[in-house]
Design a protein around this motif. Structure first.
Motif, PDB file in Angstrom:
ATOM      1  N   GLN A 210      70.120  -3.912  41.208  1.00  0.00           N
ATOM      2  CA  GLN A 210      70.501  -3.346  39.917  1.00  0.00           C
ATOM      3  C   GLN A 210      70.320  -1.833  39.870  1.00  0.00           C
ATOM      4  O   GLN A 210      71.087  -1.124  39.219  1.00  0.00           O
ATOM      5  CB  GLN A 210      69.690  -3.997  38.782  1.00  0.00           C
ATOM      6  N   ASN A 211      69.300  -1.315  40.544  1.00  0.00           N
ATOM      7  CA  ASN A 211      69.109   0.147  40.561  1.00  0.00           C
ATOM      8  C   ASN A 211      69.540   0.778  41.880  1.00  0.00           C
ATOM      9  O   ASN A 211      69.093   1.864  42.250  1.00  0.00           O
ATOM     10  CB  ASN A 211      67.651   0.518  40.256  1.00  0.00           C
ATOM     11  N   SER A 212      70.441   0.055  42.607  1.00  0.00           N
ATOM     12  CA  SER A 212      71.016   0.555  43.870  1.00  0.00           C
ATOM     13  C   SER A 212      69.948   0.809  44.925  1.00  0.00           C
ATOM     14  O   SER A 212      70.071   1.733  45.723  1.00  0.00           O
ATOM     15  CB  SER A 212      71.839   1.827  43.625  1.00  0.00           C
ATOM     16  N   TRP A 213      68.886  -0.004  44.906  1.00  0.00           N
ATOM     17  CA  TRP A 213      67.839   0.035  45.911  1.00  0.00           C
ATOM     18  C   TRP A 213      67.082   1.359  45.929  1.00  0.00           C
ATOM     19  O   TRP A 213      66.671   1.838  46.982  1.00  0.00           O
ATOM     20  CB  TRP A 213      68.413  -0.280  47.302  1.00  0.00           C
ATOM     21  N   VAL A 214      66.914   1.945  44.761  1.00  0.00           N
ATOM     22  CA  VAL A 214      66.115   3.170  44.634  1.00  0.00           C
ATOM     23  C   VAL A 214      64.698   2.770  44.226  1.00  0.00           C
ATOM     24  O   VAL A 214      64.481   2.337  43.091  1.00  0.00           O
ATOM     25  CB  VAL A 214      66.713   4.129  43.587  1.00  0.00           C
ATOM     26  N   PRO A 215      63.710   2.909  45.109  1.00  0.00           N
ATOM     27  CA  PRO A 215      62.344   2.518  44.762  1.00  0.00           C
ATOM     28  C   PRO A 215      61.683   3.534  43.835  1.00  0.00           C
ATOM     29  O   PRO A 215      62.060   4.707  43.798  1.00  0.00           O
ATOM     30  CB  PRO A 215      61.635   2.484  46.120  1.00  0.00           C
ATOM     31  N   SER A 216      60.695   3.083  43.082  1.00  0.00           N
ATOM     32  CA  SER A 216      59.883   3.976  42.261  1.00  0.00           C
ATOM     33  C   SER A 216      58.584   4.276  42.995  1.00  0.00           C
ATOM     34  O   SER A 216      58.073   3.452  43.761  1.00  0.00           O
ATOM     35  CB  SER A 216      59.586   3.337  40.899  1.00  0.00           C
ATOM     36  N   PHE A 217      58.031   5.453  42.716  1.00  0.00           N
ATOM     37  CA  PHE A 217      56.896   5.965  43.486  1.00  0.00           C
ATOM     38  C   PHE A 217      55.915   6.614  42.511  1.00  0.00           C
ATOM     39  O   PHE A 217      56.270   7.560  41.795  1.00  0.00           O
ATOM     40  CB  PHE A 217      57.409   6.987  44.498  1.00  0.00           C
ATOM     41  N   THR A 218      54.697   6.088  42.433  1.00  0.00           N
ATOM     42  CA  THR A 218      53.679   6.647  41.554  1.00  0.00           C
ATOM     43  C   THR A 218      53.012   7.841  42.229  1.00  0.00           C
ATOM     44  O   THR A 218      52.389   7.702  43.284  1.00  0.00           O
ATOM     45  CB  THR A 218      52.615   5.593  41.204  1.00  0.00           C
ATOM     46  N   VAL A 219      53.150   8.995  41.624  1.00  0.00           N
ATOM     47  CA  VAL A 219      52.710  10.250  42.245  1.00  0.00           C
ATOM     48  C   VAL A 219      51.205  10.432  42.120  1.00  0.00           C
ATOM     49  O   VAL A 219      50.630  10.226  41.043  1.00  0.00           O
ATOM     50  CB  VAL A 219      53.438  11.446  41.597  1.00  0.00           C
ATOM     51  N   GLU A 220      50.588  10.827  43.229  1.00  0.00           N
ATOM     52  CA  GLU A 220      49.177  11.200  43.231  1.00  0.00           C
ATOM     53  C   GLU A 220      48.988  12.695  43.460  1.00  0.00           C
ATOM     54  O   GLU A 220      48.119  13.317  42.873  1.00  0.00           O
ATOM     55  CB  GLU A 220      48.416  10.416  44.303  1.00  0.00           C
ATOM     56  N   SER A 221      49.801  13.287  44.334  1.00  0.00           N
ATOM     57  CA  SER A 221      49.680  14.724  44.597  1.00  0.00           C
ATOM     58  C   SER A 221      51.013  15.293  45.055  1.00  0.00           C
ATOM     59  O   SER A 221      51.858  14.577  45.605  1.00  0.00           O
ATOM     60  CB  SER A 221      48.598  14.995  45.649  1.00  0.00           C
ATOM     61  N   PHE A 222      51.174  16.604  44.818  1.00  0.00           N
ATOM     62  CA  PHE A 222      52.386  17.334  45.176  1.00  0.00           C
ATOM     63  C   PHE A 222      51.998  18.584  45.946  1.00  0.00           C
ATOM     64  O   PHE A 222      51.017  19.247  45.615  1.00  0.00           O
ATOM     65  CB  PHE A 222      53.122  17.785  43.906  1.00  0.00           C
ATOM     66  N   THR A 223      52.803  18.935  46.942  1.00  0.00           N
ATOM     67  CA  THR A 223      52.638  20.210  47.633  1.00  0.00           C
ATOM     68  C   THR A 223      54.013  20.784  47.925  1.00  0.00           C
ATOM     69  O   THR A 223      54.848  20.109  48.541  1.00  0.00           O
ATOM     70  CB  THR A 223      51.872  20.047  48.962  1.00  0.00           C
ATOM     71  N   SER A 224      54.266  22.012  47.489  1.00  0.00           N
ATOM     72  CA  SER A 224      55.529  22.669  47.824  1.00  0.00           C
ATOM     73  C   SER A 224      55.489  23.120  49.275  1.00  0.00           C
ATOM     74  O   SER A 224      54.478  23.653  49.749  1.00  0.00           O
ATOM     75  CB  SER A 224      55.755  23.883  46.907  1.00  0.00           C
ATOM     76  N   VAL A 225      56.589  22.899  50.006  1.00  0.00           N
ATOM     77  CA  VAL A 225      56.657  23.253  51.425  1.00  0.00           C
ATOM     78  C   VAL A 225      57.984  23.948  51.700  1.00  0.00           C
ATOM     79  O   VAL A 225      58.941  23.805  50.934  1.00  0.00           O
ATOM     80  CB  VAL A 225      56.528  21.996  52.324  1.00  0.00           C
ATOM     81  N   PRO A 226      58.072  24.727  52.795  1.00  0.00           N
ATOM     82  CA  PRO A 226      59.354  25.337  53.156  1.00  0.00           C
ATOM     83  C   PRO A 226      60.352  24.269  53.601  1.00  0.00           C
ATOM     84  O   PRO A 226      59.968  23.156  53.992  1.00  0.00           O
ATOM     85  CB  PRO A 226      58.988  26.262  54.334  1.00  0.00           C
ATOM     86  N   GLU A 227      61.620  24.602  53.548  1.00  0.00           N
ATOM     87  CA  GLU A 227      62.641  23.691  54.056  1.00  0.00           C
ATOM     88  C   GLU A 227      62.416  23.439  55.541  1.00  0.00           C
ATOM     89  O   GLU A 227      62.201  24.387  56.312  1.00  0.00           O
ATOM     90  CB  GLU A 227      64.041  24.280  53.855  1.00  0.00           C
ATOM     91  N   PRO A 228      62.428  22.189  55.991  1.00  0.00           N
ATOM     92  CA  PRO A 228      62.188  21.899  57.416  1.00  0.00           C
ATOM     93  C   PRO A 228      63.269  22.507  58.308  1.00  0.00           C
ATOM     94  O   PRO A 228      64.412  22.744  57.858  1.00  0.00           O
ATOM     95  CB  PRO A 228      62.249  20.362  57.469  1.00  0.00           C
ATOM     96  N   VAL A 229      62.909  22.763  59.543  1.00  0.00           N
ATOM     97  CA  VAL A 229      63.894  23.252  60.521  1.00  0.00           C
ATOM     98  C   VAL A 229      65.018  22.234  60.668  1.00  0.00           C
ATOM     99  O   VAL A 229      66.185  22.593  60.795  1.00  0.00           O
ATOM    100  CB  VAL A 229      63.204  23.510  61.878  1.00  0.00           C
ATOM    101  N   GLU A 230      64.675  20.954  60.644  1.00  0.00           N
ATOM    102  CA  GLU A 230      65.666  19.884  60.676  1.00  0.00           C
ATOM    103  C   GLU A 230      65.734  19.258  59.284  1.00  0.00           C
ATOM    104  O   GLU A 230      64.937  18.358  58.970  1.00  0.00           O
ATOM    105  CB  GLU A 230      65.299  18.831  61.719  1.00  0.00           C
ATOM    106  N   PRO A 231      66.632  19.717  58.419  1.00  0.00           N
ATOM    107  CA  PRO A 231      66.645  19.230  57.042  1.00  0.00           C
ATOM    108  C   PRO A 231      67.141  17.791  56.894  1.00  0.00           C
ATOM    109  O   PRO A 231      66.866  17.150  55.895  1.00  0.00           O
ATOM    110  CB  PRO A 231      67.589  20.207  56.341  1.00  0.00           C
TER     111      PRO A 231
END
Length: 234
Positions: A210-231
């Motif tokens: 029904q939601n096109s197989w998009v899982p939900s994820f309960t967030v505990e922490s966030f860290t901003s990072v640079p774009e990976p060399v292999e995006p």
């Protein structure tokens, strides 16, 4: 098209392939495994052009043409050089949120029925988006339930929700398919397209047809990072 024009285009196109190959920009177009083919193609193009130039010089080919024909050929040459010069002068960004939003929901995951391997041990499991989404869709045993997972992707807001997303490719950017995970809990305000590492836990049984197989994820922490060399993931 004049022979001189053909030779110039071959040299420039071959040079463009070598430029993106050795600078790492090729990763925005194709998979890493295709690097040897790109280099080979660039070398072959330059080699063919040099061979043709040397052959023409040895034959003593005349370059005199009347003014009208010369002017017409010059205009055509410049027009054909535009896409080649664009490769040299423009560094396109990796595909991002626009592709995820515009792609069909049925492309959310390949939904492969291949057997999934054992999860690694540890307090926090680093998983690719591909493996995480595939497991939530097909692993009915719930091996991810209660496990803390770390995902890397870019922020995306759409349809009233906040997602961490990534694109996976089989060959090149043209066949990119979107992968996204809906974030729940304490989600900080971070700009769209910003790359992040997010740690948390999957909401059990949240991925379904029904939601096109998009899982939900309960967030505990966030860290901003640079774009990976292999995006892109593969």
């Amino acid at each position: 098209m004049r022979r001189e024009t053909q030779n110039i285009l071959l040299v420039l196109l071959g040079g463009a392939l070598l430029k993106i190959s050795f600078s790492g920009l090729y990763l925005r177009y194709v998979q890493k495994s295709l690097l040897p083919l790109l280099i080979a193609a660039g070398v072959v193009m330059i080699g063919l052009a040099l061979f043709a130039i040397i052959r023409d010089i040895r034959r003593g080919k005349a370059a005199d043409e009347h003014d009208h024909e010369h002017a017409h050929s010059s205009r055509s040459t410049w027009l054909m050089l535009l896409p080649v010069m664009a490769v040299f002068l423009i560094s396109p960004p990796a595909l991002g949120g626009d592709v995820v939003n515009s792609a069909a929901d049925t492309n959310q995951t390949q939904r492969s029925r291949n057997l999934l391997g054992e999860l690694p041990s540890g307090d926090v499991i680093p998983l690719s988006m591909t493996e995480f989404v595939t497991r939530t869709a097909w692993d009915e045993s719930g091996t991810l339930d209660g496990r803390r997972v770390r995902l890397t992707g870019f922020m995306l807001r759409s349809e009233g929700g906040t997602f961490v997303a990534r694109l996976a490719i089989s060959c090149c950017a043209a066949d990119a398919r979107p992968l996204k995970v809906k974030l729940t809990g304490d989600v900080p305000t971070i700009a769209d397209e910003q790359w992040v590492e997010v740690t948390g836990q999957v909401v059990p049984k949240s991925a379904n047809e029904q939601n096109s197989w998009v899982p939900s994820f309960t967030v505990e922490s966030f860290t901003s990072v640079p774009e990976p060399v292999e995006p892109y993931e593969s």
